[in-house]
Design a protein around this motif. Structure first.
Motif, PDB file in Angstrom:
ATOM      1  N   ALA A  67       1.524 116.868  83.406  1.00 32.72           N
ATOM      2  CA  ALA A  67       1.947 115.586  83.060  1.00 32.72           C
ATOM      3  C   ALA A  67       2.671 114.723  84.029  1.00 32.72           C
ATOM      4  CB  ALA A  67       2.991 115.714  81.959  1.00 32.72           C
ATOM      5  N   GLU A  68       3.671 115.679  84.794  1.00 31.28           N
ATOM      6  CA  GLU A  68       4.378 115.065  85.986  1.00 31.28           C
ATOM      7  C   GLU A  68       3.707 114.632  86.963  1.00 31.28           C
ATOM      8  OE1 GLU A  68       8.898 117.462  85.440  1.00 31.28           O
ATOM      9  OE2 GLU A  68       7.288 117.910  87.057  1.00 31.28           O
ATOM     10  N   GLN A  69       2.614 115.170  87.561  1.00 36.62           N
ATOM     11  CA  GLN A  69       1.842 114.607  88.452  1.00 36.62           C
ATOM     12  C   GLN A  69       0.555 114.163  88.064  1.00 36.62           C
ATOM     13  OE1 GLN A  69       1.021 118.007  91.307  1.00 36.62           O
ATOM     14  NE2 GLN A  69       3.065 118.470  91.351  1.00 36.62           N
ATOM     15  N   ASN A  70       0.185 113.843  86.638  1.00 39.16           N
ATOM     16  CA  ASN A  70      -0.717 113.028  86.178  1.00 39.16           C
ATOM     17  C   ASN A  70      -2.176 113.712  86.782  1.00 39.16           C
ATOM     18  OD1 ASN A  70      -1.950 110.899  84.673  1.00 39.16           O
ATOM     19  ND2 ASN A  70      -2.184 109.806  86.464  1.00 39.16           N
ATOM     20  N   ILE A  71      -2.171 115.045  86.392  1.00 36.16           N
ATOM     21  CA  ILE A  71      -3.604 115.840  87.013  1.00 36.16           C
ATOM     22  C   ILE A  71      -4.371 115.571  85.650  1.00 36.16           C
ATOM     23  CG2 ILE A  71      -4.341 118.044  87.420  1.00 36.16           C
ATOM     24  CD1 ILE A  71      -1.649 118.642  89.060  1.00 36.16           C
ATOM     25  N   VAL A  72      -5.572 115.132  85.731  1.00 31.08           N
ATOM     26  CA  VAL A  72      -6.462 114.824  84.514  1.00 31.08           C
ATOM     27  C   VAL A  72      -7.826 115.424  84.724  1.00 31.08           C
ATOM     28  CG1 VAL A  72      -5.230 113.040  83.531  1.00 31.08           C
ATOM     29  CG2 VAL A  72      -6.983 112.659  85.311  1.00 31.08           C
ATOM     30  N   ASN A  73      -8.069 116.179  85.924  1.00 29.47           N
ATOM     31  CA  ASN A  73      -9.398 116.617  85.977  1.00 29.47           C
ATOM     32  C   ASN A  73      -9.263 117.807  87.281  1.00 29.47           C
ATOM     33  OD1 ASN A  73      -9.478 115.328  88.581  1.00 29.47           O
ATOM     34  ND2 ASN A  73     -10.286 113.357  87.567  1.00 29.47           N
ATOM     35  N   LEU A  74     -10.449 118.365  87.341  1.00 32.11           N
ATOM     36  CA  LEU A  74     -10.364 119.579  88.400  1.00 32.11           C
ATOM     37  C   LEU A  74     -10.167 119.198  89.886  1.00 32.11           C
ATOM     38  CD1 LEU A  74     -13.112 122.353  86.930  1.00 32.11           C
ATOM     39  CD2 LEU A  74     -10.487 122.384  87.194  1.00 32.11           C
ATOM     40  N   SER A  75     -10.890 117.843  89.995  1.00 31.16           N
ATOM     41  CA  SER A  75     -10.567 117.369  91.257  1.00 31.16           C
ATOM     42  C   SER A  75      -8.869 117.258  91.660  1.00 31.16           C
ATOM     43  CB  SER A  75     -11.121 116.024  91.595  1.00 31.16           C
ATOM     44  OG  SER A  75     -10.729 115.490  92.864  1.00 31.16           O
ATOM     45  N   GLN A  76      -8.173 116.723  90.902  1.00 28.23           N
ATOM     46  CA  GLN A  76      -6.736 116.686  91.032  1.00 28.23           C
ATOM     47  C   GLN A  76      -6.033 117.926  91.106  1.00 28.23           C
ATOM     48  OE1 GLN A  76      -5.852 113.763  88.015  1.00 28.23           O
ATOM     49  NE2 GLN A  76      -6.561 112.046  89.274  1.00 28.23           N
ATOM     50  N   LEU A 129     -17.137 118.309  84.805  1.00 27.75           N
ATOM     51  CA  LEU A 129     -16.475 117.050  85.356  1.00 27.75           C
ATOM     52  C   LEU A 129     -15.760 116.182  84.584  1.00 27.75           C
ATOM     53  CD1 LEU A 129     -20.011 115.899  87.147  1.00 27.75           C
ATOM     54  CD2 LEU A 129     -17.887 116.522  88.214  1.00 27.75           C
ATOM     55  N   GLY A 130     -15.479 116.922  83.287  1.00 25.30           N
ATOM     56  CA  GLY A 130     -14.829 116.070  82.118  1.00 25.30           C
ATOM     57  C   GLY A 130     -13.496 116.054  82.770  1.00 25.30           C
ATOM     58  N   TYR A 131     -12.448 115.307  81.814  1.00 26.41           N
ATOM     59  CA  TYR A 131     -11.156 114.873  81.855  1.00 26.41           C
ATOM     60  C   TYR A 131     -10.345 115.762  81.194  1.00 26.41           C
ATOM     61  CZ  TYR A 131     -11.724 110.913  85.078  1.00 26.41           C
ATOM     62  OH  TYR A 131     -12.013 109.867  86.034  1.00 26.41           O
ATOM     63  N   PHE A 132      -9.201 116.067  81.383  1.00 22.99           N
ATOM     64  CA  PHE A 132      -8.175 116.820  80.734  1.00 22.99           C
ATOM     65  C   PHE A 132      -7.430 115.929  79.563  1.00 22.99           C
ATOM     66  CE2 PHE A 132      -7.332 119.551  84.579  1.00 22.99           C
ATOM     67  CZ  PHE A 132      -8.286 120.198  84.466  1.00 22.99           C
ATOM     68  N   TRP A 133      -7.069 116.291  78.440  1.00 18.45           N
ATOM     69  CA  TRP A 133      -6.219 115.623  77.468  1.00 18.45           C
ATOM     70  C   TRP A 133      -5.792 116.771  76.579  1.00 18.45           C
ATOM     71  CZ3 TRP A 133     -11.355 115.152  76.874  1.00 18.45           C
ATOM     72  CH2 TRP A 133     -11.968 115.273  75.859  1.00 18.45           C
ATOM     73  N   ASP A 134      -4.661 116.662  75.979  1.00 17.57           N
ATOM     74  CA  ASP A 134      -4.008 117.623  75.170  1.00 17.57           C
ATOM     75  C   ASP A 134      -4.271 118.918  75.671  1.00 17.57           C
ATOM     76  OD1 ASP A 134      -2.568 118.055  72.526  1.00 17.57           O
ATOM     77  OD2 ASP A 134      -4.350 118.516  71.525  1.00 17.57           O
ATOM     78  N   MET A 135      -3.830 118.926  76.905  1.00 18.12           N
ATOM     79  CA  MET A 135      -4.035 120.291  77.608  1.00 18.12           C
ATOM     80  C   MET A 135      -2.752 121.053  77.616  1.00 18.12           C
ATOM     81  SD  MET A 135      -6.107 122.156  79.357  1.00 18.12           S
ATOM     82  CE  MET A 135      -7.434 121.042  79.967  1.00 18.12           C
ATOM     83  N   GLN A 136      -2.905 122.494  77.371  1.00 20.66           N
ATOM     84  CA  GLN A 136      -1.593 123.323  77.247  1.00 20.66           C
ATOM     85  C   GLN A 136      -1.307 123.725  78.930  1.00 20.66           C
ATOM     86  OE1 GLN A 136      -0.017 124.448  74.416  1.00 20.66           O
ATOM     87  NE2 GLN A 136       1.861 125.343  76.267  1.00 20.66           N
ATOM     88  N   ARG A 137      -2.409 124.142  79.588  1.00 24.19           N
ATOM     89  CA  ARG A 137      -2.165 124.791  80.929  1.00 24.19           C
ATOM     90  C   ARG A 137      -3.419 124.832  81.648  1.00 24.19           C
ATOM     91  NH1 ARG A 137      -1.491 128.914  77.452  1.00 24.19           N
ATOM     92  NH2 ARG A 137      -2.792 130.823  77.865  1.00 24.19           N
ATOM     93  N   TYR A 252     -15.718 116.164  72.224  1.00 24.40           N
ATOM     94  CA  TYR A 252     -16.822 115.142  72.770  1.00 24.40           C
ATOM     95  C   TYR A 252     -16.132 114.273  74.276  1.00 24.40           C
ATOM     96  CZ  TYR A 252     -19.717 110.844  73.229  1.00 24.40           C
ATOM     97  OH  TYR A 252     -20.287 109.975  73.905  1.00 24.40           O
ATOM     98  N   PHE A 253     -16.839 114.074  75.291  1.00 27.34           N
ATOM     99  CA  PHE A 253     -16.530 113.514  76.564  1.00 27.34           C
ATOM    100  C   PHE A 253     -17.541 112.626  76.963  1.00 27.34           C
ATOM    101  CE2 PHE A 253     -15.958 112.680  81.039  1.00 27.34           C
ATOM    102  CZ  PHE A 253     -14.680 112.385  81.298  1.00 27.34           C
ATOM    103  N   GLN A 254     -17.268 111.347  77.298  1.00 26.80           N
ATOM    104  CA  GLN A 254     -18.278 110.489  78.237  1.00 26.80           C
ATOM    105  C   GLN A 254     -17.596 109.695  79.178  1.00 26.80           C
ATOM    106  OE1 GLN A 254     -20.069 107.852  75.234  1.00 26.80           O
ATOM    107  NE2 GLN A 254     -18.671 106.125  75.872  1.00 26.80           N
ATOM    108  N   ASP A 255     -18.389 109.424  80.252  1.00 25.72           N
ATOM    109  CA  ASP A 255     -17.780 108.650  81.178  1.00 25.72           C
ATOM    110  C   ASP A 255     -19.130 107.695  81.759  1.00 25.72           C
ATOM    111  OD1 ASP A 255     -16.633 107.379  83.507  1.00 25.72           O
ATOM    112  OD2 ASP A 255     -16.592 108.966  84.764  1.00 25.72           O
ATOM    113  N   ASN A 256     -19.352 106.518  81.358  1.00 22.13           N
ATOM    114  CA  ASN A 256     -20.115 105.865  81.577  1.00 22.13           C
ATOM    115  C   ASN A 256     -19.687 104.523  82.327  1.00 22.13           C
ATOM    116  OD1 ASN A 256     -21.945 107.023  79.797  1.00 22.13           O
ATOM    117  ND2 ASN A 256     -21.716 106.035  77.966  1.00 22.13           N
TER     118      ASN A 256
END
Length: 380
Positions: A67-76, A129-137, A252-256
């Protein structure tokens, strides 16, 4: 195919003489107090343990750190953990741990770093390639992990662990943010008990922005490098009795979006011969095709967990599907040099049975069976 599938049945013994192990990334947990640090639980060895008791090179990104570093995917994640590199070109992904990995894009080529989402193996790198949300670790085990994770874990293993539906706890959260390039993001979570023996958890996630690049070639539109991200996850949990529980997860995840821009990469000089030039502004490109990227993945898993006294029995059955299609201007100029289009389809079904020891002592044991069936399709 994994090693455990080829064997069909395996027995693994883990010797735990050393109670403490050195984590290579101390900074990842330095923001926690000593009491909080000792309570960080991980499942890197297929069982819940205190992080400091895992005799392996293990990096952990906690919920607070994400949360502090706004990490939302594996690239980050790659920018936060040394020794880990995550690459992406279009909707093609690759992971490297300590230099071990593969950038080969083929349905017959497997990754060298295994990625698991809530104990479900993601057979194709593009599924990550999806994003993170409601992630524990996020857990990263460095080095070969074939004993417990089978094939495709030569470089290491990444475990993406989401928060689970909790019994007898009613809670809800919502986060909203706005930023430059007309960016808006929203995340919402609700956990609702359905009586004493059942509960549900629903989480949603969305990011929308106009993109940070201006396409100066208006013949194919003026939007590129934008985001149109949406994700949702629904969980149900049931307590069958004091020793058994069952959980059902659907995500479910989508990025269009309008595709990705590329700095000019015409090594032959054909674009320059045809009169193309490179804009000086970093936030500007000249894209002569109607580029796009449509990425969608979803999955369903059903798991059982029971206490048999001497051991814990876990059963996980899962199905996952990926649909990915994109077109982009490969040479990055308005000249008609090269365009690239990819279509990737993937269906996978997996089943896993684990029997884990409950006894304490110098040895822990695990007996496991695993099967995976996948049907990848690729068009270029």
């Amino acid at each position: 195919m994994t090693l455990k599938k080829m064997l069909g049945f395996g027995i693994f013994w883990i010797t735990c003489y050393s109670p403490l192990a050195l984590c290579e990334d101390i900074n990842a947990l330095s923001d926690l107090s000593l009491e909080e640090l000792m309570q960080v639980s991980v499942t890197a060895q297929r069982r819940e343990q205190v992080w400091a008791e895992v005799p392996a090179s293990l990096n952990v990104l906690t919920e607070r750190r994400l949360a502090e570093q706004n990490i939302v995917n594996l690239s980050q994640v790659a920018s936060a953990i040394p020794g880990y590199v995550y690459g992406r070109v279009g909707n093609v992904a690759s992971s490297f741990v300590r230099g071990i990995g593969s950038s080969l894009f083929s349905i017959s080529a497997d990754a060298s770093t295994a990625v698991y989402q809530d104990d479900v193996y993601l057979a194709r790198p593009e599924m990550t390639l999806g994003y993170f949300w409601d992630m524990q670790r996020v857990e990263l085990l460095k080095g070969p992990q074939g004993a417990l994770y089978g094939r495709n874990a030569t470089g290491g293993v990444i475990n993406l662990v989401h928060k689970q539906a909790e019994f007898n706890q009613q809670q809800g959260q919502i986060f909203a943010a706005a930023g430059s390039f007309n960016k808006r993001s929203l995340e919402g979570v609700i956990n609702q008990p359905l009586g004493d023996a059942a509960t549900a958890r629903v989480s949603v996630f969305s990011i929308v922005d106009r993109g940070f690049t201006d396409d100066q070639d208006k013949s194919a539109g003026d939007i590129i490098d934008d985001q149109r991200v949406f994700g949702a996850r629904t969980q149900f949990a049931f307590k069958l009795n004091a020793n058994w529980e069952s959980r059902i997860n659907v995500d479910y995840f989508q990025d269009n979006n309008h595709g990705f821009s590329i700095r000019p990469a015409d090594n032959l000089g054909l674009a320059e011969t045809l009169g193309a030039y490179t804009p000086e502004d970093f936030h500007a490109v000249q894209n002569n095709n109607n580029s796009f990227s449509n990425y969608k993945t979803w999955g369903l898993d059903w798991r059982w967990k029971g206490n048999l006294g001497f051991a814990e029995l876990q059963i996980i059955s899962a199905y996952r599907k990926l649909d990915s299609e994109y077109l982009f201007n490969t040479d990055g100029t308005p000249a008609l040099v090269t365009d690239s289009g990819f279509s990737n389809r993937e269906n996978q079904t997996s089943h896993e049975i684990r029997l884990l020891s409950n006894t304490s002592g110098d040895y822990d044991w695990l007996v496991g069976f695993y099967s995976l069936h996948e049907t990848p399709q690729l068009a270029v």
